[in-house]
Scaffold this motif. Structure first.
Motif, PDB file in Angstrom:
ATOM      1  N   SER A 190       4.126   0.339  -5.677  1.00 57.87           N
ATOM      2  CA  SER A 190       3.501  -0.386  -4.575  1.00 57.87           C
ATOM      3  C   SER A 190       4.399  -0.499  -3.354  1.00 57.87           C
ATOM      4  O   SER A 190       3.912  -0.692  -2.233  1.00 57.87           O
ATOM      5  N   ASN A 242       0.436   3.027  -0.606  1.00 55.35           N
ATOM      6  CA  ASN A 242      -0.200   3.195  -1.914  1.00 55.35           C
ATOM      7  C   ASN A 242      -1.176   2.044  -2.167  1.00 55.35           C
ATOM      8  O   ASN A 242      -1.005   0.942  -1.662  1.00 55.35           O
ATOM      9  N   THR A 278      -2.596  -0.660  -4.637  1.00 50.50           N
ATOM     10  CA  THR A 278      -2.127  -1.383  -5.814  1.00 50.50           C
ATOM     11  C   THR A 278      -3.326  -1.992  -6.532  1.00 50.50           C
ATOM     12  O   THR A 278      -4.176  -2.652  -5.921  1.00 50.50           O
TER      13      THR A 278
END
Length: 289
Positions: free
Chosen positions: A262, A267, A269
């Motif tokens: 994360s 990204n 999560t």
């Protein structure tokens, strides 16, 4: 070389001198006496000139040197530093330097034990401790010492490989000093140090040695990397075995992995409650859309 060896080397010359003296007797005694008398008369006639330092029967010996006086070619006495009188008709004065002298040895090309050609540049530090021997024991002791050093260097380097020359440099210098000092002791010369300044090899050989060293370093690096991977594999196997026995530890490791993911870039999560599998989490996410 001990005292007995030096005595054996000196004995032939001494025996020859004794035999010559016995055979010739006193030499041209009357002629020599007349020549000495002429020299004395010259000293008496040139007293005023001698006071002004203009007389030919005065010689100045510099500090750090001595004057070796010969009378009709035979050793007579040694003069300390300062100004001295001598008989211009029968005597000659040779100045001998007693200070430490640095002799720059000419570069020498030598073949090593492993059949490699090297060029050595060296220096030799020596000092005359017996002026009489230096003048009468050898002709031109500086030239003789220089050639002796060159010959000894070629001999010693032929007994060692190239790697030994670079690794045992101090030992080779010490051996050179010992051998040369033993040979020059009958000449009244003390060798203090012998030092190699540079050891040169052919450029093609330099490239070959550099390639060999690089290959050895690459091999060592690969070997170290393989050992590290082997050790890491063993540690990972041990960690996996322990985590299989403790499910909680595996979940903590999984959560730590999610935290790391994360924080890297942009990204997405996904928060998964405890007890929910990954497939169920993805199904909930699809239903929320």
């Amino acid at each position: 070389m001990g005292d007995e060896g030096r005595a054996l080397l000196a004995s032939p010359m001494q025996d020859s001198m004794v035999q010559a003296q016995l055979q010739s007797g006193g030499g041209a005694y009357l002629e020599n006496s007349g020549t000495v008398a002429l020299g004395v008369c010259y000293e008496c006639a040139c007293c005023c000139c001698a006071t002004l330092g203009l007389s030919a029967n005065l010689v100045t010996v510099d500090q750090g040197c001595v004057g070796v006086v010969t009378s009709f070619g035979k050793y007579h006495r040694t003069l300390p530093p300062g100004r001295h009188r001598f008989n211009v008709m029968s005597e000659k004065v040779f100045s001998v330097n007693l200070k430490v002298v640095c002799l720059d040895v000419e570069k020498q090309a030598a073949m090593t034990k492993d059949n490699l050609t090297v060029t050595i540049d060296a220096v030799c530090y020596y000092q005359v401790f017996d002026a009489e021997k230096a003048v009468f024991g050898v002709e031109n002791y500086t030239y003789a010492l220089s050639n002796l050093t060159q010959i000894t260097m070629r001999t010693i380097f032929g007994e060692h490989t190239l790697s030994e020359i670079f690794a045992d440099r101090m030992k080779i210098n010490a051996r050179l000093k010992t051998l040369i000092d033993e040979a020059t002791h009958p000449w009244g010369i003390k060798v203090i140090r012998v030092e190699m300044k540079t050891v040169e090899i052919d450029p093609a050989m330099q490239r070959a040695l550099a390639a060999k060293a690089e290959a050895q370093q690459d091999a060592e690096a690969k070997l170290i990397q393989a050992h590290s991977q082997r050790d890491a594999a063993g540690v990972l196997a041990e960690a996996a075995e322990r985590m299989s026995q403790h499910p909680g530890a595996l979940k903590l490791q999984w959560m730590e992995t999610l935290r790391i993911i994360s924080t890297q870039g942009k990204n997405t999560t996904i928060i998964v409650p405890d007890g929910m599998g990954g497939g169920e989490a993805l199904a909930f996410r699809a239903a929320g859309r």
